[in-house]
Design an enzyme around this catalytic site. Structure first.
Site, mmCIF file in Angstrom:
data_model
loop_
_atom_site.group_PDB
_atom_site.id
_atom_site.type_symbol
_atom_site.label_atom_id
_atom_site.label_comp_id
_atom_site.label_asym_id
_atom_site.label_seq_id
_atom_site.Cartn_x
_atom_site.Cartn_y
_atom_site.Cartn_z
ATOM 1 N N ASP A 133 0.858 -1.180 0.000
ATOM 2 C CA ASP A 133 0.000 0.000 0.000
ATOM 3 C C ASP A 133 0.893 1.227 0.000
ATOM 4 O O ASP A 133 1.937 1.246 0.664
ATOM 5 C CB ASP A 133 -0.925 0.013 1.221
ATOM 6 C CG ASP A 133 -2.142 0.900 1.014
ATOM 7 O OD1 ASP A 133 -3.258 0.354 0.904
ATOM 8 O OD2 ASP A 133 -1.974 2.129 0.953
ATOM 9 N N CYS A 185 -14.552 -0.398 -7.256
ATOM 10 C CA CYS A 185 -15.631 0.110 -6.405
ATOM 11 C C CYS A 185 -16.115 1.463 -6.900
ATOM 12 O O CYS A 185 -16.834 2.164 -6.192
ATOM 13 C CB CYS A 185 -15.188 0.190 -4.950
ATOM 14 S SG CYS A 185 -13.794 1.302 -4.659
#
Length: 395
Positions: free
Chosen positions: A252, A339
């Site tokens: 990340d 998403c």
């Protein structure tokens, strides 16, 4: 519940409301009557002055969010009725269970409460308002929540500082409406354990919408080398390790997210021998990783939150997936998601096809994935389906 005024629709604009779509756009309104302010409750009528229902008014593109499609004006019992119906839906889906005590309790339009999100974390409810109307009624909703859930509810935290319209945003907006919680709070999900920090974490503190997809990943992770990109709190990583993965790497760009992942890995009893975190951009990390991983998870944040950013988002998804397809081992598995609500299921699928052509690999689709049952989609509001996913086999 005080009705502040009326909204009369233009001729022909009543049809979507008669089909129970919960949004009225500003261009559909003929006239407005009364003292309509942001968040006030309004009656909605067709051009012949027939009552179509009631909803929250807000000055914007979506001018009314419907709460009721009945002719009788709603009262305070509406909140408890909607909450009870939502709880019954979750119970029919097996939530909560002995191994899972965290789920979405209210999913906006899917539960007939546009603009409201409530996530339940083993005794704590985190409320989030995305409209002025839900913000103004937050205490009434909290009261109904306490009455409906009883002893199963110890804490209600209101977290809307980043979600209500800009002029209402205030650092002091987030507050406890009931009880006082201690964070981080540990939740069980399919037998896995996670820390949740609803005060400082993203959204309400945890991404509940990937629960069933994380479970499916476990079936493919046994004995494999797994790469979890955009890992946030390491949900997919924990599932892979508990399923028996040989090695898991979590990536990340946010050092804070990597720290959260490391805490969850430690919480579940794993060490650095089979798991390692990297605080680096995913695109940079994938360079030179040819043949290192059997399974790759691509679960980026929304690349497009508005329609005008859709083209750029599609290019981002294409580039990301093509790179993962290039580097994964032959016979590897890719879990890929979007998403972004403005990127619909067909457009996402077409983008993955384009990425496969660009990568020059033979790809098979094994699963079409979506959000779980506690994130229901009203059949009258298809826009509520925002999570799209595919499981791909790469030859």
């Amino acid at each position: 519940m005080v009705i502040a005024g009326k909204v009369v629709l233009k001729k022909g604009k009543e049809h979507s409301i008669q089909r129970f779509h919960p949004w009225i756009f500003s261009g559909a309104i003929q006239t407005k009557e009364g003292n309509l302010e942001d968040g006030s409750l309004t009656e909605v009528l067709d051009f012949k002055n027939n009552t179509l229902g009631f909803g929250h008014y807000q000055n914007g593109s979506i001018a009314v969010r419907m709460l009721s499609f009945e002719k009788k004006s709603p009262d305070v019992k509406l909140w408890q009725h909607k909450l009870t119906t939502a709880i019954q839906l979750r119970q029919s889906a097996g939530l909560p269970s002995k191994t899972t005590k965290a789920f979405r309790l209210i999913h906006g339009e899917g539960d007939g409460l546009p603009g409201l999100i409530i996530d339940y974390y083993d005794g704590a409810a985190v409320m989030q308002a995305h409209s002025v109307g839900m913000h103004l009624y937050r205490q009434e909703i909290a009261n109904a929540l306490k009455e409906t859930m009883g002893d199963d509810l110890k804490v209600i935290y209101y977290k809307s500082q980043s979600t209500v319209p800009g002029k209402l945003r205030d650092a002091e907006l987030d507050e406890y409406l009931h009880g006082m919680g201690v964070v981080p709070h540990v939740i069980p999900e399919n037998g896995n354990k996670f820390y949740v920090d609803w005060e400082e974490g993203q959204k309400t503190g945890f991404f509940l919408d990937q629960r069933e997809n994380r479970k499916l990943l476990g079936d493919y992770a046994v004995g494999k080398k797994v790469l979890n990109t955009f890992c946030y709190t390491g949900g997919f990583s924990v599932y892979a390790l508990n399923a028996g993965a040989k090695l898991v790497h979590s990536v990340d760009a946010s050092a804070k997210a990597v720290a959260l992942t490391e805490k969850n890995i430690e919480l579940n009893g794993f060490n650095a021998e089979i798991h390692k975190c990297f605080a680096v951009d995913t695109f940079d990390f994938l360079k030179g990783k040819d043949g290192e991983y059997d399974v790759i998870i691509l679960d980026p944040p929304a690349f497009a939150k508005h329609r005008d950013a859709r083209h750029q988002a599609v290019r981002g998804y294409q580039r990301l997936n093509a790179e993962a397809m290039r580097v994964i081992k032959p016979g590897g598995i890719i879990f890929t998601f979007s998403c972004s609500q403005v990127v619909d299921r067909q457009l996402f699928y077409d983008t993955i096809v384009s990425a496969a052509i660009q990568a020059g690999r033979s790809i098979k689709v094994l699963h079409h994935l979506t959000q779980p049952a506690d994130h229901p989609v009203s059949i009258f509001h298809p826009e509520g389906e925002y999570l799209k996913g595919l499981v791909l086999y790469v030859e």
